[in-house]
Design an enzyme around this catalytic site. Structure first.
Site, PDB file in Angstrom:
ATOM      1  N   ASP A  27      35.308  27.977  48.521  1.00  0.00           N
ATOM      2  CA  ASP A  27      35.188  28.361  47.178  1.00  0.00           C
ATOM      3  C   ASP A  27      35.963  29.453  46.751  1.00  0.00           C
ATOM      4  O   ASP A  27      36.343  30.079  47.742  1.00  0.00           O
ATOM      5  CB  ASP A  27      33.656  28.467  46.623  1.00  0.00           C
ATOM      6  N   ASP A  29      35.984  31.848  43.398  1.00  0.00           N
ATOM      7  CA  ASP A  29      35.332  32.918  42.702  1.00  0.00           C
ATOM      8  C   ASP A  29      34.117  33.410  43.703  1.00  0.00           C
ATOM      9  O   ASP A  29      33.180  32.499  43.967  1.00  0.00           O
ATOM     10  CB  ASP A  29      34.814  32.718  41.483  1.00  0.00           C
TER      11      ASP A  29
HETATM   12  C1  BG6 Z   1      33.712  29.105  38.848  1.00  0.00           C
HETATM   13  C2  BG6 Z   1      32.796  30.323  38.555  1.00  0.00           C
HETATM   14  O1  BG6 Z   1      34.199  29.409  39.784  1.00  0.00           O
HETATM   15  O2  BG6 Z   1      34.688  28.732  38.014  1.00  0.00           O
HETATM   16  C3  BG6 Z   1      32.180  30.151  37.445  1.00  0.00           C
HETATM   17  O3  BG6 Z   1      31.771  30.554  39.631  1.00  0.00           O
HETATM   18  C4  BG6 Z   1      33.242  29.753  35.941  1.00  0.00           C
HETATM   19  O4  BG6 Z   1      31.623  31.209  36.806  1.00  0.00           O
HETATM   20  C5  BG6 Z   1      34.009  28.360  36.689  1.00  0.00           C
HETATM   21  O5  BG6 Z   1      32.273  29.399  34.921  1.00  0.00           O
HETATM   22  C6  BG6 Z   1      35.082  28.008  35.626  1.00  0.00           C
HETATM   23  O6  BG6 Z   1      35.946  29.068  35.626  1.00  0.00           O
HETATM   24  P1  BG6 Z   1      37.150  29.225  34.733  1.00  0.00           P
HETATM   25  O7  BG6 Z   1      38.253  30.230  35.284  1.00  0.00           O
HETATM   26  O8  BG6 Z   1      37.669  27.657  34.522  1.00  0.00           O
HETATM   27  O9  BG6 Z   1      36.705  29.700  33.336  1.00  0.00           O
HETATM   28 MG    MG Z   2      32.007  30.806  43.772  1.00  0.00          MG
END
Ligand code: BG6
Ligand code: MG
Length: 238
Positions: A27, A29
């Site tokens: 993953d 984030d």
């Molecule tokens: C995930 C995060 O990796 O990505 C979430 O943990 C986030 O918190 C999701 O909402 C979508 O992210 P993005 O960058 O497309 O807004």
């Molecule tokens: Mg994550």
């Protein structure tokens, strides 16, 4: 040292055939880089502008969840009913704030233990991929200097169903040309652990996902491993 012990154990298991792992799917984030604070700040600004209650506990619930589903969770604390076009604009405003904050990201923000793990896996021909709900994956990887380091990237731009659906991890396995059961997913979110298990993969829960009942291995953080901790965890089974 401790991190290396875990890695050696993982590679020993692979060599001994107790695990037929040929790929590790990360993953992004919360595993490769911590963007939680930036997500929080951006959603907080939007919530304040809309007079919607938002705090860090609610922010925790957004971990692994797509942007639009995150917005729905936030809007569930409002009495106002938002139209689809209003929701789209709110999500866009949040993302503009978030991307501005992401400009501050650099290689220094890569979480401890990740670089050594990536190098060691590559050296042993274990494939590595990103499996992330984020549509900002290419930008984030570019910011931290890892844009060309993965064998495959499956992200929010290439899927229809976000975690806990298995789609992103199955797509990563497909891109890598491996079977789901050959993959280990490293995740920091319950939604991500559920997605990995739904995909038929092994799941390592780190950080807040170390509490996930269905993670095959639970770690506080990749670089803080010690043998006692490892012996406590529910080890990955073949
Ligand atoms: C995930 C995060 O990796 O990505 C979430 O943990 C986030 O918190 C999701 O909402 C979508 O992210 P993005 O960058 O497309 O807004
Ligand atoms: Mg994550």
């Amino acid at each position: 040292m401790c991190r290396d012990w875990w890695l050696h154990r993982l590679l020993f298991d692979i060599r001994m055939g107790t695990m037929k792992i040929s790929a590790v799917i990360f993953d992004l984030d919360g595993v490769i880089v911590s963007t939680d604070e930036y997500h929080y700040q951006a959603w907080k600004q939007i919530s304040d502008q809309e007079n919607i209650y938002f705090d860090r506990a609610i922010n925790e619930r957004l971990r692994g969840v797509s942007r639009m589903e995150s917005l729905d969770i936030i809007l569930s604390h409002s009495d106002k009913v938002y139209s689809e076009s209003e929701k789209y604009l709110l999500a866009q405003r949040k993302n503009d704030i978030y991307c501005e904050l992401l400009n501050k990201l650099s290689a220094n923000d890569i979480l401890p233990g990740i670089i050594n793990l990536l190098i060691s896996l590559k050296a042993r021909d274990i494939k590595i991929a990103i499996g992330s709900s984020s549509k900002n994956t290419p930008f984030i990887l570019d910011q931290i200097g890892l844009a060309t380091n993965f064998d495959a990237i499956a992200d929010g731009n290439s899927i229809k169903n976000s975690m806990p659906d298995s789609e992103v991890f199955l797509l990563a396995a497909e891109f890598l040309g491996v079977q789901p059961e050959e993959c280990v997913v490293i995740e920091d979110a319950q939604a991500g652990i559920d997605a990995a298990k739904a995909a038929g993969m092994k799941a390592v829960g780190i950080g807040s996902a170390a509490k996930c009942f269905n993670a095959d291995m639970k770690l506080n953080d990749i670089s803080n491993l010690d043998i006692d901790h490892l012996l406590e965890v529910n080890e990955i089974r073949s």
